[in-house]
Scaffold this motif. Structure first.
Motif, PDB file in Angstrom:
ATOM      1  N   GLU A  24       0.487  -1.258  -0.288  1.00 11.50           N
ATOM      2  CA  GLU A  24      -0.253   0.014   0.038  1.00 11.50           C
ATOM      3  C   GLU A  24       0.986   1.849   0.031  1.00 11.50           C
ATOM      4  O   GLU A  24       0.306   2.381  -0.969  1.00 11.50           O
ATOM      5  N   LEU A  25       2.003   1.493   0.643  1.00 18.64           N
ATOM      6  CA  LEU A  25       2.531   2.441   0.605  1.00 18.64           C
ATOM      7  C   LEU A  25       3.334   3.047  -0.351  1.00 18.64           C
ATOM      8  O   LEU A  25       2.819   4.206  -1.077  1.00 18.64           O
ATOM      9  N   PRO A  26       4.136   2.138  -1.918  1.00 18.38           N
ATOM     10  CA  PRO A  26       4.402   2.894  -2.704  1.00 18.38           C
ATOM     11  C   PRO A  26       2.422   3.960  -3.584  1.00 18.38           C
ATOM     12  O   PRO A  26       2.689   4.529  -3.798  1.00 18.38           O
ATOM     13  N   LYS A  27       1.745   2.751  -2.890  1.00 17.07           N
ATOM     14  CA  LYS A  27       0.680   3.872  -3.942  1.00 17.07           C
ATOM     15  C   LYS A  27       0.083   5.272  -3.223  1.00 17.07           C
ATOM     16  O   LYS A  27      -0.474   6.371  -4.019  1.00 17.07           O
ATOM     17  N   LEU A  28      -0.184   5.057  -1.696  1.00 18.78           N
ATOM     18  CA  LEU A  28      -0.431   5.955  -1.371  1.00 18.78           C
ATOM     19  C   LEU A  28       0.842   7.246  -1.409  1.00 18.78           C
ATOM     20  O   LEU A  28       0.442   8.417  -1.109  1.00 18.78           O
ATOM     21  N   ARG A  29       2.154   6.849  -1.478  1.00 18.21           N
ATOM     22  CA  ARG A  29       3.076   7.609  -1.641  1.00 18.21           C
ATOM     23  C   ARG A  29       2.043   8.674  -2.997  1.00 18.21           C
ATOM     24  O   ARG A  29       2.317   9.832  -3.211  1.00 18.21           O
ATOM     25  N   ALA A  30       2.146   7.528  -4.004  1.00 21.69           N
ATOM     26  CA  ALA A  30       1.518   9.017  -5.592  1.00 21.69           C
ATOM     27  C   ALA A  30       0.615   9.159  -5.143  1.00 21.69           C
ATOM     28  O   ALA A  30      -0.476  10.687  -5.759  1.00 21.69           O
ATOM     29  N   ARG A  31      -0.738   8.451  -4.425  1.00 17.52           N
ATOM     30  CA  ARG A  31      -1.542   8.964  -4.673  1.00 17.52           C
ATOM     31  C   ARG A  31      -1.797  10.859  -3.344  1.00 17.52           C
ATOM     32  O   ARG A  31      -2.767  11.350  -4.092  1.00 17.52           O
ATOM     33  N   TRP A  32      -1.982  10.612  -2.632  1.00 16.44           N
ATOM     34  CA  TRP A  32      -1.514  12.039  -1.900  1.00 16.44           C
ATOM     35  C   TRP A  32      -0.366  12.337  -2.195  1.00 16.44           C
ATOM     36  O   TRP A  32      -0.432  13.885  -1.046  1.00 16.44           O
ATOM     37  N   ARG A  33       0.222  12.692  -2.582  1.00  8.99           N
ATOM     38  CA  ARG A  33       1.837  13.380  -3.324  1.00  8.99           C
ATOM     39  C   ARG A  33       2.766  13.579  -1.368  1.00  8.99           C
ATOM     40  O   ARG A  33       1.939  15.254  -1.425  1.00  8.99           O
ATOM     41  N   LEU A  34       2.773  12.509  -1.018  1.00 11.16           N
ATOM     42  CA  LEU A  34       3.529  12.787  -0.009  1.00 11.16           C
ATOM     43  C   LEU A  34       4.938  13.040  -0.514  1.00 11.16           C
ATOM     44  O   LEU A  34       5.445  12.854  -1.156  1.00 11.16           O
ATOM     45  N   ASP A  35       5.446  13.933   0.788  1.00  8.65           N
ATOM     46  CA  ASP A  35       6.564  14.877   0.977  1.00  8.65           C
ATOM     47  C   ASP A  35       7.672  13.761   1.715  1.00  8.65           C
ATOM     48  O   ASP A  35       8.774  14.341   1.566  1.00  8.65           O
ATOM     49  N   PHE A  36       7.017  13.055   2.556  1.00  7.50           N
ATOM     50  CA  PHE A  36       7.162  12.775   3.567  1.00  7.50           C
ATOM     51  C   PHE A  36       6.912  11.855   4.533  1.00  7.50           C
ATOM     52  O   PHE A  36       5.771  11.767   4.826  1.00  7.50           O
TER      53      PHE A  36
END
Length: 272
Positions: free
Chosen positions: A21-33
């Motif tokens: 899930e984390l790779p998808k969350l980084r992209a979907r939520w445009r996470l900085d950190f």
């Protein structure tokens, strides 16, 4: 900035949901950190170098630990060369590794991360308040970093709340770890620091704080030591806290994150 802190990874099921899930969350939520507590990632007890690398590969920018930091003896060695892995900063002088670091994001921003451990009902380490004061003096937000995250690994809610108010206005987020049960008190404190008493674990909640139920129940009933605790390996819930900061590094939005598994789901609506 958009910050995500994910609570205590517990065993294989916790690692699996991070990898998925984390790779998808980084992209979907445009996470900085993204920061993850990984002190229970290796079968519930400590972390290995391979697991630490897997968490970073999945999208973690920094991994924090706690009272199980050195349950896997290899951590005594590899923690020295992995600057993104932190053990509590208030371990005694001479303990391998580091308790605070500054990590640069892909966009060039600097994020300060510090791992603290409480002393109430825990091993008697150095004073976490004095340690936090010392470390922050060398990396003040707005000067040395653009955001600051504090993982307060502690048993007592009062101690977590006290450190949060002590640091209010000086860091972006103070988040509690260790008890493996998510609390409902996520908030922004008066001076702009996001806070949650315990972010919860990322693991199977059909368990007793992440462990198969039978052995803990047997010990409560008989008071006799038995076999080793083993992680529950059912479907995991990813538990975290989402924070959005302003140009000063202070929190303007905060929300719990609970995805998958058995708990009621929660996502930060402000990220869509």
């Amino acid at each position: 900035m958009r910050l995500l802190f994910i609570g205590d990874i517990l065993g294989r099921s916790g690692r699996a949901i991070i990898a998925g899930e984390l790779p998808k969350l980084r992209a979907r939520w445009r996470l900085d950190f993204v920061c993850i507590n990984g002190e229970n990632a290796a079968g519930g007890f400590g972390i290995t170098e391979g697991i630490c690398n897997d968490l970073i590969e999945a999208g973690a920018d920094c991994v924090t630990l706690g009272n199980h930091s050195f349950d896997q003896r290899e951590a005594l060695v590899f923690i020295e060369r992995q600057h993104r892995l932190l053990r509590p900063v208030n371990y005694p002088p001479g303990t391998p590794g580091r308790g605070a670091t500054v990590v640069q994001t892909a966009a060039g921003a600097n994020v300060f991360v510090m791992n603290l451990m409480g002393r109430i009902f825990m091993d008697a380490l150095d004073d976490p308040f004095a340690a936090a004061e010392r470390e922050l003096a060398g990396a003040p937000m707005g000067v040395a970093c653009d955001a600051a995250i504090i993982d307060m690994h502690a048993e007592a809610s009062s101690e977590k709340q006290a450190i949060a108010h002590f640091l209010d206005g000086r860091v972006s987020l103070v988040v509690g770890t260790h008890t493996h049960v998510p609390t409902a008190d996520h908030q922004i404190l008066p001076q702009g620091t996001a806070y949650m008493t315990d972010v919860g674990m990322t693991g199977d909640y059909d368990s007793i704080i992440g462990m198969d139920k039978e052995e803990p129940i047997r010990r409560f009933l008989t008071k006799v030591p038995g076999s080793r605790f083993e992680p529950a390996n059912g479907a995991a819930t990813l538990c975290g806290i989402a924070v959005e900061t302003n140009g000063k590094g202070l929190a303007v939005k905060v929300a719990p994150v609970r995805l998958g598994g058995r708990l009621a789901q929660a996502e930060p609506e402000f990220w869509g």
